[in-house]
Design an enzyme around this catalytic site. Structure first.
Site, PDB file in Angstrom:
ATOM      1  N   LYS A  90       0.850  -1.190   0.000  1.00 30.37           N
ATOM      2  CA  LYS A  90       0.000   0.000   0.000  1.00 30.37           C
ATOM      3  C   LYS A  90       0.889   1.244   0.000  1.00 30.37           C
ATOM      4  CE  LYS A  90      -1.629   2.524   3.293  1.00 30.37           C
ATOM      5  NZ  LYS A  90      -1.566   3.849   2.664  1.00 30.37           N
ATOM      6  N   THR A 107       2.330   6.767  13.817  1.00 29.67           N
ATOM      7  CA  THR A 107       1.617   5.740  13.046  1.00 29.67           C
ATOM      8  C   THR A 107       2.232   4.368  13.311  1.00 29.67           C
ATOM      9  OG1 THR A 107       1.090   7.395  11.390  1.00 29.67           O
ATOM     10  CG2 THR A 107       0.783   5.127  10.741  1.00 29.67           C
ATOM     11  N   CYS A 159      14.470  10.002   6.274  1.00 34.71           N
ATOM     12  CA  CYS A 159      14.489   9.621   7.698  1.00 34.71           C
ATOM     13  C   CYS A 159      15.882   9.753   8.285  1.00 34.71           C
ATOM     14  CB  CYS A 159      13.903   8.226   7.897  1.00 34.71           C
ATOM     15  SG  CYS A 159      14.568   7.003   6.777  1.00 34.71           S
ATOM     16  N   GLU A 189      11.355  16.347  14.620  1.00 33.83           N
ATOM     17  CA  GLU A 189      11.856  15.985  13.282  1.00 33.83           C
ATOM     18  C   GLU A 189      11.261  16.958  12.262  1.00 33.83           C
ATOM     19  OE1 GLU A 189      10.309  12.331  11.553  1.00 33.83           O
ATOM     20  OE2 GLU A 189      12.240  11.955  10.621  1.00 33.83           O
TER      21      GLU A 189
HETATM   22  P1  NDP Z   1       2.392   8.382   8.222  1.00 26.48           P
HETATM   23  O1  NDP Z   1       3.287   7.601   9.105  1.00 26.48           O
HETATM   24  O2  NDP Z   1       1.092   8.807   8.776  1.00 26.48           O
HETATM   25  O3  NDP Z   1       2.069   7.557   6.896  1.00 26.48           O
HETATM   26  C1  NDP Z   1       2.918   6.591   6.343  1.00 26.48           C
HETATM   27  C2  NDP Z   1       2.068   5.478   5.750  1.00 26.48           C
HETATM   28  O4  NDP Z   1       1.286   4.860   6.775  1.00 26.48           O
HETATM   29  C3  NDP Z   1       1.071   5.944   4.696  1.00 26.48           C
HETATM   30  O5  NDP Z   1       1.018   4.952   3.680  1.00 26.48           O
HETATM   31  C4  NDP Z   1      -0.234   6.021   5.475  1.00 26.48           C
HETATM   32  O6  NDP Z   1      -1.337   5.907   4.624  1.00 26.48           O
HETATM   33  C5  NDP Z   1      -0.097   4.823   6.407  1.00 26.48           C
HETATM   34  N1  NDP Z   1      -0.934   4.869   7.627  1.00 26.48           N
HETATM   35  C6  NDP Z   1      -1.374   5.948   8.297  1.00 26.48           C
HETATM   36  N2  NDP Z   1      -2.103   5.576   9.373  1.00 26.48           N
HETATM   37  C7  NDP Z   1      -2.084   4.212   9.400  1.00 26.48           C
HETATM   38  C8  NDP Z   1      -2.604   3.216  10.296  1.00 26.48           C
HETATM   39  N3  NDP Z   1      -3.304   3.543  11.387  1.00 26.48           N
HETATM   40  N4  NDP Z   1      -2.367   1.920  10.019  1.00 26.48           N
HETATM   41  C9  NDP Z   1      -1.638   1.572   8.944  1.00 26.48           C
HETATM   42  N5  NDP Z   1      -1.129   2.460   8.055  1.00 26.48           N
HETATM   43  C10 NDP Z   1      -1.330   3.766   8.286  1.00 26.48           C
HETATM   44  O7  NDP Z   1       3.222   9.596   7.667  1.00 26.48           O
HETATM   45  P2  NDP Z   1       2.703  10.997   7.113  1.00 26.48           P
HETATM   46  O8  NDP Z   1       2.632  10.886   5.669  1.00 26.48           O
HETATM   47  O9  NDP Z   1       1.444  11.467   7.806  1.00 26.48           O
HETATM   48  O10 NDP Z   1       3.895  11.947   7.587  1.00 26.48           O
HETATM   49  C11 NDP Z   1       3.954  12.383   8.947  1.00 26.48           C
HETATM   50  C12 NDP Z   1       5.365  12.510   9.436  1.00 26.48           C
HETATM   51  O11 NDP Z   1       6.009  11.247   9.362  1.00 26.48           O
HETATM   52  C13 NDP Z   1       6.248  13.419   8.631  1.00 26.48           C
HETATM   53  O12 NDP Z   1       6.093  14.733   9.059  1.00 26.48           O
HETATM   54  C14 NDP Z   1       7.623  12.877   8.909  1.00 26.48           C
HETATM   55  O13 NDP Z   1       8.132  13.463  10.077  1.00 26.48           O
HETATM   56  C15 NDP Z   1       7.395  11.410   9.161  1.00 26.48           C
HETATM   57  N6  NDP Z   1       7.735  10.541   8.027  1.00 26.48           N
HETATM   58  C16 NDP Z   1       8.783   9.702   8.168  1.00 26.48           C
HETATM   59  C17 NDP Z   1       9.163   8.904   7.122  1.00 26.48           C
HETATM   60  C18 NDP Z   1      10.330   7.986   7.214  1.00 26.48           C
HETATM   61  O14 NDP Z   1      10.971   7.719   6.213  1.00 26.48           O
HETATM   62  N7  NDP Z   1      10.639   7.432   8.365  1.00 26.48           N
HETATM   63  C19 NDP Z   1       8.488   8.955   5.834  1.00 26.48           C
HETATM   64  C20 NDP Z   1       7.340   9.846   5.806  1.00 26.48           C
HETATM   65  C21 NDP Z   1       6.992  10.600   6.874  1.00 26.48           C
HETATM   66  P3  NDP Z   1      -2.772   6.535   5.023  1.00 26.48           P
HETATM   67  O15 NDP Z   1      -2.515   7.938   5.433  1.00 26.48           O
HETATM   68  O16 NDP Z   1      -3.595   6.387   3.796  1.00 26.48           O
HETATM   69  O17 NDP Z   1      -3.303   5.669   6.120  1.00 26.48           O
END
Ligand code: NDP
Length: 471
Positions: free
Chosen positions: A170, A225, A277, A374
């Site tokens: 996904k 998350t 990250c 972050e």
């Molecule tokens: P999220 O962690 O919310 O989203 C990442 C993925 O998880 C998306 O595919 C999202 O899809 C999915 N997701 C969200 N909620 C759930 C759930 N309850 N169960 C399973 N899957 C879920 O990241 P964001 O895009 O909201 O970004 C927020 C912050 O995360 C950023 O500001 C940054 O700091 C950090 N980040 C870190 C990353 C890394 O590489 N470690 C990458 C991206 C963001 P959906 O929203 O459709 O559920």
């Protein structure tokens, strides 16, 4: 405009509902992403479960060949995929942008074929023979973010497939199109059902992490998350690999050659406009070279072209989405209100798109949001320090523990300090230098489990002990 569909059991599946995906540089429509229903997800999981029955019994050589075949079709379709990635994610075609990401996809996919998880003979005596085997788990759910959508998807799916699992992937709702197309391309070299992809809205991730027929979740995204994923995966004790954010500190010791190292430090902080990250998120610089480092980094930042990634010569794109853009703006405004000095950038750029300039913030310290949280964007706080023991304590005083780095002309001294950083990877005189054969994972709130190398491969297996009594 190309159309995009779910891929379930090797077939394109259209949905009634779609969402518009906009280019973050221009706000123009890139394409429409399908919105999967719960029934679509169930169909994808059922297809993966069926495919698992045969794929898990395939020979190791067949599965190694599949990794090489995946690397090859990615290479054959690199032009199309990198352009689409630039249009929906924002990163430039050039520099450390889409071409680089596709190159990493190929390297990581191919490398999985070179790893081995052989049967380990624990004892072979007159009395008994004990062997440790590794077995695939079943259907793996891969949930990916928007910053490196294709590379992170490859990090999840290829080791899963290599070890005999099947996958339902996904992508992030911000960047689904390039992943949908990539999975369509990869399906040309995989048996039906081995790799499925579903895109959709917020409930989809939760449905996946709760699904009883899914045996493991590999998730890259935010810390908050990640914790939710862990909770909802508890129902059937799913295996988990969680790669969650970081707030990487880089400590620059007084004997560092600023002229030689500044470019590397800049690259480590601003890779993918800071939306990485394991980027440098806090730069601690010794008082004796602080002004020189600030001036040198400012020069580099001001000479780095930011703009629409499809244009020639652009090296940094926009922030990917409004949520992240607002977060970055808020952190810089908070830093200013707390007396920090903006060396360059610091005000949103003109025009459509989520453009924010490369921003360096001086005279700031721990206790400010920009240092403690972050930022995940093109902003770097540069923090002055004078005592090495004290700065180590500040670097470690974080809920995160993904990675960190120490910079110095004395490699031994730097390595000793690097060993005392509380994180999964410590680099010396480099940052974010990852490789397919080097395990990487976070400690503390930065995650659990590791990716890459044989250790990463093992995460897609359960152990199975065969114990034979010979008496
Ligand atoms: P999220 O962690 O919310 O989203 C990442 C993925 O998880 C998306 O595919 C999202 O899809 C999915 N997701 C969200 N909620 C759930 C759930 N309850 N169960 C399973 N899957 C879920 O990241 P964001 O895009 O909201 O970004 C927020 C912050 O995360 C950023 O500001 C940054 O700091 C950090 N980040 C870190 C990353 C890394 O590489 N470690 C990458 C991206 C963001 P959906 O929203 O459709 O559920």
């Amino acid at each position: 405009m190309a159309s995009y569909s779910l891929i379930i059991d090797g077939r394109n599946v259209a949905t009634t509902e779609t969402t518009d995906i906009l280019n973050p540089a221009t706000m123009e429509l890139v394409g429409k992403a399908p919105v999967a229903t719960k029934a679509d997800l169930d169909a994808a999981v059922a297809a993966a479960d069926r495919a698992f029955q045969s794929w898990s019994r395939e020979s190791d050589d067949r599965r190694k060949q599949a990794c090489l075949d995946m690397a090859k079709v990615l290479e054959d379709n690199m032009g199309e995929l990198s352009r689409l990635l630039t249009m929906e994610q924002g990163k430039p075609l050039e520099g450390m942008g889409s071409g680089f990401e596709l190159g990493a996809c190929m390297a990581w996919a191919g490398a999985q074929a070179s790893f081995e998880l052989p049967v380990k003979v624990i004892e072979d005596s007159e009395a008994q023979r004990i062997e440790l085997h590794r077995k695939p788990l079943g259907v793996v759910a891969s949930i990916t973010p928007w910053n490196w959508p294709l590379m992170i998807a490859i990090w999840h799916i290829v080791p899963a497939i290599r070890t005999g699992n099947t996958v339902v992937l996904k992508p992030s709702p911000y960047t689904p199109l390039s992943t949908l197309r990539m999975v369509e391309i990869l399906n040309a070299v995989l048996p039906a059902g081995v790799l499925n992809v579903v895109s959709g809205t917020d409930e989809l991730g939760q449905w996946m992490t709760e699904h009883d027929a899914i045996k493991k979740v590999v998730f890259t995204g935010s810390c908050g998350t990640g914790k939710k994923v862990m909770q909802s995966a508890a129902g059937n004790l799913k295996r988990l690999t969680l790669e969650l954010g970081g707030n990487d500190a880089a400590i620059v010791l007084p004997d560092t050659d600023v002229g030689k190292m500044a470019e590397k430090i800049f690259g480590g902080a601003f890779i993918n406009s800071g939306q990485t990250c394991a980027a440098i998120k806090r730069l601690y610089v010794h008082d004796s070279i602080y002004d020189e480092m600030c001036a040198t980094l400012t020069k580099i930042a001001e000479a780095t072209p930011v703009g629409n990634g499809l244009e020639q010569g652009i090296l940094m794109g926009p922030i990917q989405n409004k949520m992240q853009y607002d977060k970055v703006v808020g952190l810089v405004e908070d830093a200013k209100a707390n007396g920090a000095r903006i060396l360059t950038g610091g005000e949103p750029m003109e025009g459509p798109g989520y453009f924010y300039p490369l921003t360096l913030v001086a005279d700031i310290s721990d206790g400010t949001r920009l240092v403690d949280e972050e930022q995940f964007g093109p902003v770097l706080p540069i923090i002055r320090y004078s005592d090495v023991e004290e700065v180590l304590e500040r670097a470690n005083n974080s809920e995160f523990g993904l990675s960190g780095s120490v910079w110095s002309s004395d490699l031994d001294k730097a390595a000793e300090l690097a060993k005392r950083l509380e994180c999964g990877t410590s680099w010396v005189n480099v940052h974010a230098a990852i490789a397919p054969n080097v395990p990487m994972g976070g400690v503390k709130s930065s995650g659990m489990g590791v990716e890459f190398g044989e250790e990463g491969l093992a995460e897609y297996t359960d152990i199975h002990v065969i114990s034979i009594d010979k008496t």
